[in-house]
Design a protein around this motif. Structure first.
Motif, short mmCIF file in Angstrom:
data_model
loop_
_atom_site.label_atom_id
_atom_site.label_comp_id
_atom_site.label_asym_id
_atom_site.label_seq_id
_atom_site.Cartn_x
_atom_site.Cartn_y
_atom_site.Cartn_z
N UNK A 51 3.88 10.74 9.27
CA UNK A 51 3.85 10.22 10.75
C UNK A 51 3.18 10.73 11.42
N UNK A 52 2.96 12.10 11.47
CA UNK A 52 2.17 13.03 12.45
C UNK A 52 0.71 12.61 12.09
N UNK A 53 0.43 12.63 10.95
CA UNK A 53 -0.96 12.70 10.40
C UNK A 53 -1.71 11.26 10.56
N UNK A 54 -0.88 10.36 10.49
CA UNK A 54 -1.32 8.84 10.62
C UNK A 54 -1.21 8.59 12.18
N UNK A 55 -0.43 8.93 12.88
CA UNK A 55 -0.70 8.85 14.64
C UNK A 55 -1.74 9.79 15.00
N UNK A 56 -2.10 10.83 14.44
CA UNK A 56 -3.18 11.87 14.93
C UNK A 56 -4.42 10.82 14.49
N UNK A 111 -0.22 13.24 0.70
CA UNK A 111 -1.05 12.37 0.04
C UNK A 111 -2.01 11.64 0.96
N UNK A 112 -3.30 11.53 0.80
CA UNK A 112 -4.28 10.75 1.43
C UNK A 112 -4.94 9.81 0.36
N UNK A 113 -5.21 8.59 0.73
CA UNK A 113 -6.02 7.62 0.27
C UNK A 113 -7.08 7.09 1.25
N UNK A 165 0.95 -1.04 -0.27
CA UNK A 165 -0.03 -0.01 0.07
C UNK A 165 0.88 1.05 -0.03
N UNK A 166 1.95 1.25 0.83
CA UNK A 166 2.83 2.33 1.20
C UNK A 166 3.53 2.60 -0.40
N UNK A 167 3.99 1.33 -0.85
CA UNK A 167 4.70 1.68 -2.29
C UNK A 167 3.81 2.35 -3.46
N UNK A 199 -8.27 5.21 5.81
CA UNK A 199 -7.73 6.12 5.57
C UNK A 199 -5.93 6.05 5.92
N UNK A 200 -5.18 6.51 5.03
CA UNK A 200 -3.72 6.46 4.90
C UNK A 200 -2.93 7.62 4.43
N UNK A 201 -2.32 8.13 5.27
CA UNK A 201 -1.42 9.53 4.79
C UNK A 201 0.16 8.86 4.27
N UNK A 202 0.48 9.61 3.30
CA UNK A 202 1.78 9.36 2.77
C UNK A 202 2.24 10.77 2.25
#
Length: 460
Positions: free
Chosen positions: A112-117, A92-94, A2-4, A104-107
């Motif tokens: 790191x901040x947004x995924x932890x939030x 980026x968000x998907x 997913x990250x790739x 929801x995943x941020x890249x």
């Protein structure tokens, strides 16, 4: 994988880099699976910053110049979620709207901040359920130990994240504040929920230092104004303090007016004395007004007294028009009043008024939105049950916040009788005039005259 995939999309479409650009421009983009709207709207607090249309591949992109660092939220009707943005970000968000928050995943920069939030948001939903199911029944010391353990676990992970990544000081403060105020809110709620759960007659005696954190509360943190745990804490905190202060100082008072009015005036005065920051102050005053006017069925003269007190302590409140409309709407929905003469469109696109629809019969008006499938499915299921219980009533559905053509498709798919279904595209007028809070609201009339303006479709 997913990250790739995410990074490939970002590199291809928005030139994502692992480090921040020298430019102060912010690039925020994303891909939406199963979109529920054709645009994404970005907000800073209550202010709309920009909107972006989805392209043919359901992607959107914001190029934002000269914006403040801080907490934003993006809206894909009817859902929304936080995003933290700083100058130079390419983020980026998907997401898949069927599992909105969970998918929801941020890249990109600040991922790191947004995924932890987001992780904090999701864990708070789970812990809220556990609090009400189990933790609020605990004795005070056991409860404190549980809360401390949960909080310290998250703070430890936050500090590990800070050591591994380049989180800014402001970003760290936001995440730490999110954690602190989440668990402090549970402490504000605990005495009341513990009494309810255990059926104790009085508020349980609390150990010394239970509210020690109150000595460090920042009542005017502008950066936290729209952070949900901070705002929710403030609501619980002022409710707790108002009640406790009243118990100590007003217990022998001979209430000549409503106890609800007296208690909510306490809340208004406490907010007035402690909160200076304009937006937080206005929002908290609005919350007290809505809580009192909607939930407390006081006499009309008490509502007027409350509104006068509200205007005294909250001059130039940015929500005053909304609150005055709510007050007037409540006054217009009292028994024996004629139902407001609002116009709606039938399935055949003919215009009718609510008075015409309710003429010479008993009617229960109910409301629904096509933006929430589960909600409207449950409402139509409930209406089918009520038709058997109340055969002398006609049940009339009014749709709000749905495109007219989408509304017709939903009705056809549901297979309901379209003769008793109507649509309005004037959401603001209907919700304010008919006081549609919450969506389970129902209005019962007899020959167009209100019998109950504040019924609930599930409590009939």
């Amino acid at each position: 994988m997913i990250r790739i995939l995410l990074c490939t999309i970002v590199l291809f479409s928005v030139a994502c880099t692992s480090s921040k650009k020298d430019s102060e421009t912010v690039l925020f983009a994303g891909e939406i699976v199963n979109p529920t709207s054709d645009q994404v709207v970005l907000f800073k607090g209550g202010e709309k910053i920009d909107s972006a249309k989805l392209d043919s591949k359901n992607r959107f992109k914001f190029n934002l110049a000269n914006i403040e660092n801080g907490l934003y939220h993006f809206n894909l009707a009817p859902e929304y979620q936080y995003v933290y943005l700083e100058k130079g970000d390419s983020l980026m968000v998907r997401l898949n709207t069927i599992y909105f928050d969970e998918s929801l995943v941020f890249s990109g920069t600040n991922e790191e901040l947004n995924n932890f939030l987001l992780e904090l948001f999701l864990s708070a939903e789970e812990e809220d359920r556990a609090m009400y199911a189990e933790y609020y029944e605990m004795e005070p010391q056991e409860f404190l130990s549980k809360i401390s353990s949960l909080k310290n676990d998250k703070l430890k992970r936050l500090n590990e994240l800070r050591a591994e990544t380049a989180i800014s000081d402001d970003g760290y403060e936001l995440l730490a504040g999110n954690i602190e105020y989440t668990y402090n809110r549970y402490k504000e709620i605990y005495p009341f929920q513990h009494r309810r759960k255990t059926a104790e007659e009085n508020i349980h005696e609390l150990p010394k230092g239970f509210y020690a954190y109150r000595n460090t509360i920042d009542y005017n943190n502008k950066n936290f104004t729209y952070l949900r745990p901070y705002y929710d804490f403030m609501k619980a905190h002022f409710g707790n303090m108002s009640y406790m202060n009243c118990i100590k100082g007003c217990e022998n008072r001979n209430f000549k007016t409503s106890k609800h009015l007296h208690f909510n005036k306490h809340k208004l005065q406490l907010i007035d004395s402690l909160v200076v920051e304009k937006e937080l102050r206005d929002n908290l005053f609005r919350n007290v007004a809505f809580d009192y006017l909607l939930k407390r069925k006081d006499k009309p003269e008490y509502n007027e007294m409350f509104l006068n007190e509200f205007k005294t302590v909250s001059k130039n409140n940015m929500h005053i028009e909304e609150i005055e409309n709510l007050y007037q709407g409540i006054a217009n929905l009292q028994p024996s009043k004629v139902i407001p003469n609002l116009s709606v469109a039938s399935f055949d696109n003919e215009t009718r008024t609510l008075s015409e629809i309710g003429k010479n019969k008993k009617v229960m008006f109910y409301f629904w939105s096509g933006n929430n499938k589960k909600q409207y499915q449950e409402i139509f299921k409930r209406v089918a049950e009520l038709k058997d219980k109340k055969p002398d009533h006609e049940f009339v559905g009014i749709n709000i916040r749905t495109d007219y053509s989408d509304w017709k498709v939903i009705l056809k798919n549901l297979g309901v009788d379209t003769r008793s279904q109507y649509h309005t595209d004037n959401y603001k007028e209907f919700t304010e005039t008919l006081v549609i809070y919450p969506m389970n609201k129902a209005i019962i009339t007899n020959n167009g005259v209100i019998v109950d303006g504040f019924s609930n479709i599930y409590y009939n």
